[in-house]
Scaffold this motif. Structure first.
Motif, mmCIF file in Angstrom:
data_model
loop_
_atom_site.group_PDB
_atom_site.id
_atom_site.type_symbol
_atom_site.label_atom_id
_atom_site.label_comp_id
_atom_site.label_asym_id
_atom_site.label_seq_id
_atom_site.Cartn_x
_atom_site.Cartn_y
_atom_site.Cartn_z
ATOM 1 N N ARG A 1 0.795 -1.212 -0.175
ATOM 2 C CA ARG A 1 -0.064 -0.048 -0.086
ATOM 3 C C ARG A 1 0.883 1.193 0.238
ATOM 4 O O ARG A 1 1.830 1.302 0.584
ATOM 5 N N LEU A 2 0.439 2.300 -0.764
ATOM 6 C CA LEU A 2 1.157 3.486 -0.942
ATOM 7 C C LEU A 2 0.810 4.204 0.608
ATOM 8 O O LEU A 2 -0.261 4.521 0.748
ATOM 9 N N ARG A 3 1.917 4.440 1.468
ATOM 10 C CA ARG A 3 1.707 4.961 2.489
ATOM 11 C C ARG A 3 2.782 5.814 2.891
ATOM 12 O O ARG A 3 3.675 5.622 2.057
ATOM 13 N N THR A 4 2.551 6.689 3.805
ATOM 14 C CA THR A 4 3.646 7.722 4.318
ATOM 15 C C THR A 4 4.866 7.190 4.809
ATOM 16 O O THR A 4 4.862 6.127 5.937
ATOM 17 N N PRO A 5 6.108 7.039 4.259
ATOM 18 C CA PRO A 5 7.111 6.356 4.784
ATOM 19 C C PRO A 5 7.592 6.898 6.362
ATOM 20 O O PRO A 5 7.327 8.038 6.504
ATOM 21 N N ARG A 6 8.179 6.065 7.060
ATOM 22 C CA ARG A 6 8.544 6.295 8.397
ATOM 23 C C ARG A 6 9.738 7.506 8.501
ATOM 24 O O ARG A 6 9.710 8.196 9.595
ATOM 25 N N HIS A 7 10.900 7.237 7.658
ATOM 26 C CA HIS A 7 11.978 7.744 8.290
ATOM 27 C C HIS A 7 12.229 9.259 7.516
ATOM 28 O O HIS A 7 12.176 9.676 6.382
ATOM 29 N N PRO A 8 12.500 10.334 8.230
ATOM 30 C CA PRO A 8 13.025 11.585 7.797
ATOM 31 C C PRO A 8 14.378 11.518 7.281
ATOM 32 O O PRO A 8 15.111 10.599 7.626
ATOM 33 N N LEU A 9 14.843 12.460 6.387
ATOM 34 C CA LEU A 9 16.174 12.505 6.029
ATOM 35 C C LEU A 9 16.931 12.960 7.364
ATOM 36 O O LEU A 9 16.383 13.427 8.308
ATOM 37 N N ASP A 10 18.168 13.185 7.079
ATOM 38 C CA ASP A 10 19.184 13.432 7.993
ATOM 39 C C ASP A 10 18.817 14.921 8.225
ATOM 40 O O ASP A 10 18.626 15.845 7.452
ATOM 41 N N ARG A 11 18.865 15.519 9.494
ATOM 42 C CA ARG A 11 18.493 17.075 9.715
ATOM 43 C C ARG A 11 19.588 17.895 9.003
ATOM 44 O O ARG A 11 19.229 19.023 8.674
ATOM 45 N N ARG A 12 20.763 17.317 8.704
ATOM 46 C CA ARG A 12 21.703 18.292 8.053
ATOM 47 C C ARG A 12 21.392 18.686 6.520
ATOM 48 O O ARG A 12 21.935 19.469 6.047
ATOM 49 N N ALA A 13 20.461 17.713 6.019
ATOM 50 C CA ALA A 13 19.914 17.982 4.630
ATOM 51 C C ALA A 13 19.249 19.620 4.521
ATOM 52 O O ALA A 13 19.183 20.068 3.618
ATOM 53 N N VAL A 14 18.871 20.046 5.634
ATOM 54 C CA VAL A 14 18.160 21.337 5.822
ATOM 55 C C VAL A 14 19.383 22.422 5.431
ATOM 56 O O VAL A 14 19.344 23.248 4.517
ATOM 57 N N ALA A 15 20.684 22.233 6.068
ATOM 58 C CA ALA A 15 21.620 23.030 5.686
ATOM 59 C C ALA A 15 22.315 22.851 4.515
ATOM 60 O O ALA A 15 22.766 23.825 3.538
ATOM 61 N N TRP A 16 22.390 21.578 3.790
ATOM 62 C CA TRP A 16 22.767 21.351 2.591
ATOM 63 C C TRP A 16 21.809 22.061 1.474
ATOM 64 O O TRP A 16 22.193 22.687 0.479
ATOM 65 N N GLY A 54 15.074 35.517 -2.701
ATOM 66 C CA GLY A 54 16.088 34.374 -2.712
ATOM 67 C C GLY A 54 16.356 34.060 -1.311
ATOM 68 O O GLY A 54 16.501 32.855 -1.002
ATOM 69 N N VAL A 55 16.954 34.962 -0.381
ATOM 70 C CA VAL A 55 17.242 34.565 0.861
ATOM 71 C C VAL A 55 15.642 34.107 1.566
ATOM 72 O O VAL A 55 15.993 33.018 2.330
ATOM 73 N N LEU A 56 14.807 34.572 1.548
ATOM 74 C CA LEU A 56 13.662 34.084 1.990
ATOM 75 C C LEU A 56 13.251 32.467 1.658
ATOM 76 O O LEU A 56 13.032 31.698 2.645
ATOM 77 N N VAL A 57 13.308 32.448 0.173
ATOM 78 C CA VAL A 57 13.214 30.986 -0.108
ATOM 79 C C VAL A 57 14.365 30.107 0.272
ATOM 80 O O VAL A 57 13.965 28.778 0.730
ATOM 81 N N GLY A 58 15.575 30.832 0.452
ATOM 82 C CA GLY A 58 16.690 29.793 0.799
ATOM 83 C C GLY A 58 16.703 29.504 2.333
ATOM 84 O O GLY A 58 17.206 28.239 2.780
ATOM 85 N N VAL A 59 16.020 30.216 3.169
ATOM 86 C CA VAL A 59 15.882 29.871 4.474
ATOM 87 C C VAL A 59 14.694 29.124 4.621
ATOM 88 O O VAL A 59 14.729 28.099 5.641
ATOM 89 N N LEU A 60 13.456 29.546 4.033
ATOM 90 C CA LEU A 60 12.255 28.745 4.510
ATOM 91 C C LEU A 60 12.087 27.509 3.732
ATOM 92 O O LEU A 60 11.554 26.501 4.463
ATOM 93 N N LEU A 61 12.291 27.353 2.511
ATOM 94 C CA LEU A 61 11.921 26.262 1.600
ATOM 95 C C LEU A 61 12.737 25.068 2.131
ATOM 96 O O LEU A 61 12.040 23.841 2.205
ATOM 97 N N PRO A 62 13.882 24.679 2.615
ATOM 98 C CA PRO A 62 14.406 23.619 3.074
ATOM 99 C C PRO A 62 13.693 23.320 4.174
ATOM 100 O O PRO A 62 13.676 21.882 4.530
ATOM 101 N N LEU A 63 13.258 24.018 5.268
ATOM 102 C CA LEU A 63 12.447 23.662 6.442
ATOM 103 C C LEU A 63 11.148 22.689 6.060
ATOM 104 O O LEU A 63 10.650 21.601 6.410
ATOM 105 N N TRP A 64 10.505 23.418 4.866
ATOM 106 C CA TRP A 64 9.254 22.584 4.329
ATOM 107 C C TRP A 64 9.639 21.325 3.580
ATOM 108 O O TRP A 64 9.106 20.284 3.973
ATOM 109 N N TRP A 65 10.889 21.330 2.696
ATOM 110 C CA TRP A 65 11.189 20.216 2.296
ATOM 111 C C TRP A 65 11.595 19.017 3.454
ATOM 112 O O TRP A 65 11.235 18.001 3.233
#
Length: 169
Positions: A11-26, A67-78
């Motif tokens: 069944r298509l369902r929400t996977p359990r694991h988030p990415l590594d938190r460092r992905a936000v900074a990346w 650009g700065v707003l997107v760069g700061v906020l978008l990774p948190l959503w991702w």
């Protein structure tokens, strides 16, 4: 969505694991570097060409502020959206921004498993695992995993791929 897997179904369902938190900074670094390039060029030209200063610095500011707003906020959503999981039956991945995409790759359909570490990813100790399947939709990518987690995942999936009979088509 349900995929028939012999006597079991996936069944298509929400996977359990988030990415590594460092992905936000990346992600932030990638976005901010993308914004910084045109802003730096326009700023430098604006500093050097006095008659065109206003017409060069204005677009620099117009690019820099959002650009700065997107760069700061978008990774948190991702980070909140992107998820992954591997079970004995399948690889589950969820990605997206406005349109979220969930995908399942049954283990019997896996063909290859690859890892990739770009220069910015290496700085943050992150890796991307790419799972190629017998699908027209293409490979599943789990971006932003800790290097050790990615190595373990790639090894596990490679063993499963090797142990699965057939040609994964």
């Amino acid at each position: 969505m349900v995929l028939d897997q012999g006597n079991r179904s996936l069944r298509l369902r929400t996977p359990r694991h988030p990415l590594d938190r460092r992905a936000v900074a990346w992600w932030r670094t990638q976005l901010l570097l993308t914004v910084a390039a045109p802003v730096a060029v326009l700023g430098l030209l604006g500093a050097l060409i006095a008659p065109a200063r206003f017409w060069l610095l204005l677009p620099a500011a117009v690019i820099a502020v959002p650009g700065v707003l997107v760069g700061v906020l978008l990774p948190l959503w991702w980070y909140k959206v992107h998820r992954w999981e591997v079970t004995d039956d399948a690889v589950y991945v969820r990605t997206g921004f406005f349109w979220m995409e969930g995908r399942i790759a049954p283990m019997s359909r896996l063909q290859t498993v690859d890892t990739m570490r770009g220069p910015v990813q290496r700085i943050f100790g992150l890796t991307t695992v790419t799972v190629t399947t017998a699908s027209a939709r293409g490979a599943l990518k789990v971006k932003g995993l800790d290097h050790e987690t990615a190595a373990e995942l790639a090894e596990r999936l490679a063993l499963v791929t090797q142990a699965t009979p057939g040609d994964a088509t």
